[in-house]
Design a protein around this motif. Sequence first.
Motif, mmCIF file in Angstrom:
data_model
loop_
_atom_site.group_PDB
_atom_site.id
_atom_site.type_symbol
_atom_site.label_atom_id
_atom_site.label_comp_id
_atom_site.label_asym_id
_atom_site.label_seq_id
_atom_site.Cartn_x
_atom_site.Cartn_y
_atom_site.Cartn_z
ATOM 1 N N ILE A 103 -3.721 -5.277 3.926
ATOM 2 C CA ILE A 103 -4.330 -3.947 3.855
ATOM 3 C C ILE A 103 -5.106 -3.710 5.141
ATOM 4 O O ILE A 103 -6.007 -4.488 5.483
ATOM 5 C CB ILE A 103 -5.272 -3.809 2.653
ATOM 6 C CG1 ILE A 103 -4.533 -4.123 1.345
ATOM 7 C CG2 ILE A 103 -5.863 -2.401 2.593
ATOM 8 C CD1 ILE A 103 -5.438 -4.143 0.124
ATOM 9 N N TYR A 138 -5.692 3.646 3.892
ATOM 10 C CA TYR A 138 -5.176 2.286 4.030
ATOM 11 C C TYR A 138 -3.660 2.277 4.245
ATOM 12 O O TYR A 138 -2.944 3.181 3.812
ATOM 13 C CB TYR A 138 -5.500 1.469 2.780
ATOM 14 C CG TYR A 138 -6.967 1.339 2.496
ATOM 15 C CD1 TYR A 138 -7.814 0.659 3.368
ATOM 16 C CD2 TYR A 138 -7.532 1.879 1.337
ATOM 17 C CE1 TYR A 138 -9.174 0.540 3.105
ATOM 18 C CE2 TYR A 138 -8.884 1.757 1.057
ATOM 19 C CZ TYR A 138 -9.691 1.085 1.947
ATOM 20 O OH TYR A 138 -11.035 0.967 1.681
ATOM 21 N N VAL A 162 0.852 -1.183 0.000
ATOM 22 C CA VAL A 162 0.000 0.000 0.000
ATOM 23 C C VAL A 162 0.890 1.237 0.000
ATOM 24 O O VAL A 162 1.864 1.312 0.761
ATOM 25 C CB VAL A 162 -0.928 0.024 1.228
ATOM 26 C CG1 VAL A 162 -1.821 1.265 1.207
ATOM 27 C CG2 VAL A 162 -1.772 -1.247 1.288
#
Length: 401
Positions: free
Chosen positions: A159, A151, A144
């Motif tokens: 995540i 997130y 991410v």
Amino acid sequence: MIENIKSIYIEDGEMTTIAKQAMMGNPYLDSSMLQEVHLPNTLTYLGERALSQNAKLLTIDIPDSLQELKSLTFAFCTKLSNVYISKDSKLTSIGSGAFYQTNLSTIFIPTNVSSINTDYGLVWSSAGDSSHVSGALQLSRIIVSIYNNLYADYNYNCIVNKETKELIAGCAFTYIPEDNSNNVKSIGANAFIANVFSNYCGFLIPSSITDIADWAFQEARFESKLEFSNNNSGLTLHDNAFYGAKFYYITSLPDSVSLGKGVFEKTYFDGSISLGRTVSIPEKTFNGAFFDHNAGITIPETVTSIGYMAFANMKFESYDNDSGISFSGTMSQWNNITLDSNWRIGSPIITEIKCSDGTVSVPVNYAETWVLNANITTSPTLAENNSFVLNYSYQSQIYNK
């Protein structure tokens, strides 16, 4: 639906929209499947199923201009192993099943993504063995962007929603450290759906986690040990959390655990399971479960109620002094448990409960006799177990008409 076209190259600057199902392949017709696609850098809209069912597609570049991946965009592109999303992507949302039944090993969540629908999990892969629902064996890396406001991966290979502290999607190589109280509080619905935890990657549920949501580990396969922290306090396993999963090692739930409905329904065990110190075994907890070899269940003396079909339609490879169902309390304590009249319907093998001070016989009530199957073998195969469960379901439909 396309046909007799192997490659599509759309010049940059020539298109902004591709309608739903526009380039969808036919899985039963090789000539309808694309092998290569170039999407233009001006594309802002890609419709539902736009590229689905192209089982020969290996790689795709997502244009930075695209703002949304609709539901099932690449579903059933079973050989799709590389989806390139750059750090400059304007992508804001990922729809349900966008990567369903693909072969991704790595996925990157860019900065602007603020919505991820995990109804089908993040990636439900086509990998796995033929005797079980396929598992996300290939997905091994989730990254991410550090600039994403909602997130994060925290270097855990998953995540996590920063606001709710919920892990919404993981993979077989997710690692959540025990000391992460500021990061992960719960595991979300479908987070690890169909993942295969191989011999090289066990999985720890750390003490920070208090909730494992519905279907979180549906169809997962634990070829290594699933462990719960000794400090898990007030953990709740919600409805169907491990539905259809496979366990190959002894599994021990933490002392303070609450079970939802059908937590281990239609689950395969090649190792025994103990239920911590739960007070209730609700409906369908082990409905349709299969215990191979000498695997069995230990019910704690803290249990006060066993619900409807909690132990229904079960199969045991063997049911003797070393397997089956045992109760850690006394015969007197067992007789004080509130049992639903159909708690073991369709499980004629369950004729006794081994208690700490002796054995309690389990009477068969009238409602259960209509599903008894005298031809059940003492060493059933998984296929025989599944056949029995399906037969019971059919009989149940007829009976309840």
